[in-house]
Design an enzyme around this catalytic site. Structure first.
Site, mmCIF file in Angstrom:
data_model
loop_
_atom_site.group_PDB
_atom_site.id
_atom_site.type_symbol
_atom_site.label_atom_id
_atom_site.label_comp_id
_atom_site.label_asym_id
_atom_site.label_seq_id
_atom_site.Cartn_x
_atom_site.Cartn_y
_atom_site.Cartn_z
ATOM 1 N N LYS A 22 183.563 35.874 108.057
ATOM 2 C CA LYS A 22 183.847 36.648 109.100
ATOM 3 C C LYS A 22 183.813 36.832 110.090
ATOM 4 O O LYS A 22 183.667 37.749 110.774
ATOM 5 C CB LYS A 22 181.640 36.976 109.147
ATOM 6 C CG LYS A 22 180.630 37.877 108.507
ATOM 7 C CD LYS A 22 179.786 37.254 108.714
ATOM 8 C CE LYS A 22 179.024 36.486 109.717
ATOM 9 N NZ LYS A 22 178.629 36.828 111.250
ATOM 10 N N ASN A 23 183.284 36.472 110.899
ATOM 11 C CA ASN A 23 183.338 35.507 112.367
ATOM 12 C C ASN A 23 184.923 36.021 112.737
ATOM 13 O O ASN A 23 184.974 37.054 114.261
ATOM 14 C CB ASN A 23 183.095 34.677 113.534
ATOM 15 C CG ASN A 23 181.094 34.730 112.958
ATOM 16 O OD1 ASN A 23 180.574 36.194 113.133
ATOM 17 N ND2 ASN A 23 181.023 33.956 113.717
ATOM 18 N N ARG A 92 175.082 43.132 115.504
ATOM 19 C CA ARG A 92 175.390 42.485 116.556
ATOM 20 C C ARG A 92 177.165 42.742 116.293
ATOM 21 O O ARG A 92 177.030 43.553 118.077
ATOM 22 C CB ARG A 92 174.920 41.592 117.080
ATOM 23 C CG ARG A 92 175.164 40.937 118.428
ATOM 24 C CD ARG A 92 174.063 39.130 118.808
ATOM 25 N NE ARG A 92 174.766 39.056 119.579
ATOM 26 C CZ ARG A 92 174.487 39.809 120.985
ATOM 27 N NH1 ARG A 92 172.914 40.074 121.166
ATOM 28 N NH2 ARG A 92 174.870 38.368 122.658
ATOM 29 N N CYS A 116 171.055 39.632 113.780
ATOM 30 C CA CYS A 116 170.165 38.440 113.799
ATOM 31 C C CYS A 116 168.710 38.031 114.945
ATOM 32 O O CYS A 116 168.868 38.835 115.139
ATOM 33 C CB CYS A 116 171.376 37.040 112.983
ATOM 34 S SG CYS A 116 171.773 37.002 111.870
ATOM 35 N N ARG A 121 169.263 37.206 122.547
ATOM 36 C CA ARG A 121 170.256 38.014 122.161
ATOM 37 C C ARG A 121 170.699 38.596 123.479
ATOM 38 O O ARG A 121 171.261 39.790 123.060
ATOM 39 C CB ARG A 121 171.555 38.266 121.021
ATOM 40 C CG ARG A 121 170.552 36.814 120.243
ATOM 41 C CD ARG A 121 171.220 36.724 118.833
ATOM 42 N NE ARG A 121 172.169 36.804 118.757
ATOM 43 C CZ ARG A 121 174.040 36.623 117.248
ATOM 44 N NH1 ARG A 121 172.837 36.794 116.553
ATOM 45 N NH2 ARG A 121 174.361 36.162 117.757
ATOM 46 N N ASP A 303 175.516 27.761 113.814
ATOM 47 C CA ASP A 303 176.196 28.410 112.357
ATOM 48 C C ASP A 303 175.751 27.690 111.387
ATOM 49 O O ASP A 303 176.140 27.969 110.499
ATOM 50 C CB ASP A 303 177.694 29.526 112.154
ATOM 51 C CG ASP A 303 177.425 30.649 113.076
ATOM 52 O OD1 ASP A 303 176.189 30.856 114.205
ATOM 53 O OD2 ASP A 303 177.976 31.546 113.332
ATOM 54 N N VAL A 325 172.542 26.229 121.536
ATOM 55 C CA VAL A 325 173.246 27.594 121.612
ATOM 56 C C VAL A 325 172.356 28.728 122.131
ATOM 57 O O VAL A 325 172.494 29.882 122.952
ATOM 58 C CB VAL A 325 173.868 27.937 121.063
ATOM 59 C CG1 VAL A 325 175.307 29.416 120.710
ATOM 60 C CG2 VAL A 325 175.020 26.498 121.364
ATOM 61 N N ARG A 396 175.399 39.716 103.939
ATOM 62 C CA ARG A 396 176.171 39.324 105.094
ATOM 63 C C ARG A 396 176.896 38.842 105.667
ATOM 64 O O ARG A 396 178.148 39.132 105.689
ATOM 65 C CB ARG A 396 174.998 39.557 106.770
ATOM 66 C CG ARG A 396 173.969 40.698 106.562
ATOM 67 C CD ARG A 396 173.491 40.783 108.182
ATOM 68 N NE ARG A 396 174.169 40.303 108.636
ATOM 69 C CZ ARG A 396 173.608 39.898 110.192
ATOM 70 N NH1 ARG A 396 173.045 39.562 110.132
ATOM 71 N NH2 ARG A 396 174.627 40.052 110.865
HETATM 72 C C1 UD1 Z 1 178.814 34.675 117.635
HETATM 73 C C2 UD1 Z 1 179.090 34.475 116.515
HETATM 74 C C3 UD1 Z 1 177.905 33.882 115.332
HETATM 75 C C4 UD1 Z 1 177.453 32.093 116.340
HETATM 76 C C5 UD1 Z 1 177.754 32.853 118.005
HETATM 77 C C6 UD1 Z 1 177.200 31.131 118.636
HETATM 78 C C7 UD1 Z 1 180.262 37.068 115.552
HETATM 79 C C8 UD1 Z 1 180.440 37.962 114.942
HETATM 80 N N1 UD1 Z 1 179.036 35.661 115.569
HETATM 81 O O1 UD1 Z 1 177.953 35.367 118.204
HETATM 82 O O2 UD1 Z 1 178.232 33.721 114.170
HETATM 83 O O3 UD1 Z 1 176.250 31.708 115.762
HETATM 84 O O4 UD1 Z 1 178.677 32.942 118.159
HETATM 85 O O5 UD1 Z 1 178.416 30.304 117.988
HETATM 86 O O6 UD1 Z 1 181.534 35.841 115.992
HETATM 87 N N2 UD1 Z 1 174.576 35.248 125.269
HETATM 88 C C9 UD1 Z 1 173.584 35.342 127.245
HETATM 89 N N3 UD1 Z 1 174.566 37.152 126.781
HETATM 90 C C10 UD1 Z 1 175.099 37.690 127.401
HETATM 91 C C11 UD1 Z 1 175.518 36.932 125.482
HETATM 92 C C12 UD1 Z 1 175.627 35.955 124.962
HETATM 93 O O7 UD1 Z 1 172.597 34.814 127.020
HETATM 94 O O8 UD1 Z 1 175.972 38.968 126.945
HETATM 95 C C13 UD1 Z 1 173.626 34.032 125.104
HETATM 96 C C14 UD1 Z 1 173.661 34.167 123.599
HETATM 97 O O9 UD1 Z 1 172.056 34.811 123.607
HETATM 98 C C15 UD1 Z 1 173.640 32.516 122.685
HETATM 99 C C16 UD1 Z 1 174.378 32.290 123.707
HETATM 100 O O10 UD1 Z 1 174.474 33.139 124.584
HETATM 101 O O11 UD1 Z 1 171.776 32.197 123.132
HETATM 102 C C17 UD1 Z 1 175.975 33.116 122.442
HETATM 103 O O12 UD1 Z 1 175.838 33.823 122.685
HETATM 104 P P1 UD1 Z 1 177.477 34.562 121.521
HETATM 105 O O13 UD1 Z 1 178.007 33.097 122.401
HETATM 106 O O14 UD1 Z 1 177.705 35.375 122.472
HETATM 107 O O15 UD1 Z 1 176.958 34.629 120.286
HETATM 108 P P2 UD1 Z 1 177.655 36.445 119.862
HETATM 109 O O16 UD1 Z 1 178.782 36.496 120.233
HETATM 110 O O17 UD1 Z 1 176.373 37.410 119.680
#
Ligand code: UD1
Length: 417
Positions: A22-23, A92, A116, A121, A303, A325, A396
């Site tokens: 999925k990711n 997201r 989620c 986030r 995850d 995380v 999902r």
């Molecule tokens: C992706 C994955 C999700 C996984 C996550 C971490 C997809 C579709 N989803 O989510 O399944 O759990 O990686 O492995 O690939 N953050 C900020 N600012 C930002 C971006 C992120 O503070 O601009 C924080 C987030 O709130 C979170 C952390 O960074 O606490 C990690 O987020 P991120 O790695 O961006 O996860 P996603 O890309 O949303």
């Protein structure tokens, strides 16, 4: 709304095919926005999130054919560099269209995301990194409005965010000059995306390390690509096998993508064998608790945190599970306790005291991976029935989970109410 009913206590036994990730597929679909010829993706999983991305891209003029596990994305009719709130709020990952749209059209208007319920986030790192390559960004009525022109630059991410890495990586492919991104996410899905982008004609090196270099090109063509296997799905099924003291083999998996996770299963007392793309985990009684800290890849995947928590509820001793995380990612905890688990919370650490047995109960799915944990707990419960409501969260990210678990001996069914 569908519910999943589980009568647990039966060791799972058998083989499950892992689907495409999925990711990985969601950013791959977004990347097709930058292609000038059709793209063909194979091994695409049938998931609600994939349908949501399909809807979002179709709304922008992408022509998509999804037959079997093959998806063809034809960007010939793209005419709208905008992602509406109603489509983005469901997921997201919709925010991944920002970078490609900006690169392709020189401008984009994308709603701030939903997704989620696991912490706040924010998207500040996405925006800051796009600004670092020249994007002018403003927030207007709940939308991010971004405009070029873009120019290659050296960028260092504040945190190795997966989504921010993907957004910037995609945008930089068609940005004049050289972009070097430091402190990037190293998740295997980033490598899969870079492979696809390079097949389209991009010039990316270093994906999978913490420094990616991109030499911008004027245009990208089309390409054919096989989506990598879903490491989280593989881990979920292996955890379910271990939690039920069963013997589960996942096929079409990649053990290299699960380094810490497989070691933790071994530490719990399971036997884990890897033969090429098959991973087998079998466990008998006498499972031990383990300590886990979630970290960006190659650390223990956030995850898989909820699923391993479900698996250690009945292990001997105390397990300490730290979530670093995401904030607020223990949605499964209260539900597991309703099933008889003994889990306390201390800041970002869950303390799981192993109990002799848990029992089935009515529980509610709250987010994707927490829901997978409830399925595992239901399978491991030695008596009673677990009825999981709000299963759309599970759909999902897992394709027909009940049929696949029934195939390895689970007493599980979906009921429509
Ligand atoms: C992706 C994955 C999700 C996984 C996550 C971490 C997809 C579709 N989803 O989510 O399944 O759990 O990686 O492995 O690939 N953050 C900020 N600012 C930002 C971006 C992120 O503070 O601009 C924080 C987030 O709130 C979170 C952390 O960074 O606490 C990690 O987020 P991120 O790695 O961006 O996860 P996603 O890309 O949303």
């Amino acid at each position: 709304m569908d519910r999943i009913l589980i009568r647990g206590g039966k060791p799972l036994n058998g083989v499950i095919h892992v689907r495409g990730a999925k990711n990985a597929v969601l950013p791959l679909m977004a990347a097709a926005l930058m292609a000038e010829a059709p793209c063909i993706l194979h091994n695409v999983p049938c998931l609600h999130d994939v349908f949501s991305m399909d809807k979002l891209l179709s709304d922008m003029g992408m022509k998509i054919d999804f037959t079997g596990r093959t998806m063809t994305l034809d960007p010939g009719g793209l005419n709208k560099p905008e992602a509406e709130y109603d489509l983005v709020r469901r997921m997201r990952a919709s925010f991944f269209v920002l970078g490609p749209l900006l690169a392709r059209f020189g401008k984009a208007r994308v709603s701030l995301p939903g997704g989620c319920a696991i912490g706040s986030r924010p998207v500040d790192i996405h925006l800051k990194s796009l600004e670092a390559i020249g994007a002018k960004i403003r927030i207007e009525d709940g939308y991010v409005v971004a405009e070029g022109p873009l120019q290659g630059a050296n960028v260092s991410l504040d945190f190795p965010s997966v989504g921010a890495t993907e957004n910037l990586l995609m945008a930089a492919c068609m940005t004049p000059g050289v972009t070097r991104i430091a402190n990037v996410a190293r998740e295997p899905e980033i490598e899969d995306l870079a492979r696809f982008l390079n097949a389209l004609g991009a010039q990316i090196s270093g994906a999978g390390t913490d420094l990616i270099t991109i030499v911008g090109v004027d245009a990208l063509g089309g390409a054919e690509h096989v989506v990598m296997p879903d490491r989280i799905e593989a881990g979920t099924f292996l955890a379910a096998g271990v939690a039920t003291r069963g013997d589960v083999t996942v096929l079409n998996a990649n053990a290299d993508h699960l380094p810490v996770f497989l070691d933790k299963l071994r530490e719990m007392g399971a036997t884990v064998e890897v033969h090429g793309s098959r991973i087998r985990a079998h466990a008998a009684n006498g499972l031990r608790g383990v300590n886990i800290t979630t970290l960006p890849y190659p650390g223990f995947a956030t995850d898989l945190q909820a699923q391993i928590m479900a698996a250690v509820t009945c292990a001997e001793g105390v397990s300490i599970i730290k979530e670093t995380v995401f904030e607020n990612r223990f949605m499964q905890l209260a539900q597991l306790n309703r099933m008889g688990a003994d889990i306390g919370l201390d800041g970002n650490a869950a303390i799981v005291r192993g109990v002799k047995a848990i029992s089935g109960a009515p529980v509610m799915a709250s987010d994707l991976r927490a829901s997978a944990a409830l399925v595992i707990a239901g399978l491991a419960a030695s008596r009673g029935e677990t009825a999981i409501s709000r299963v759309y969260h599970i759909d999902r990210g897992y394709e027909r989970i009940e049929e696949r678990l029934a195939g390895v001996g689970a007493d599980i069914e979906r009921v429509r109410t």
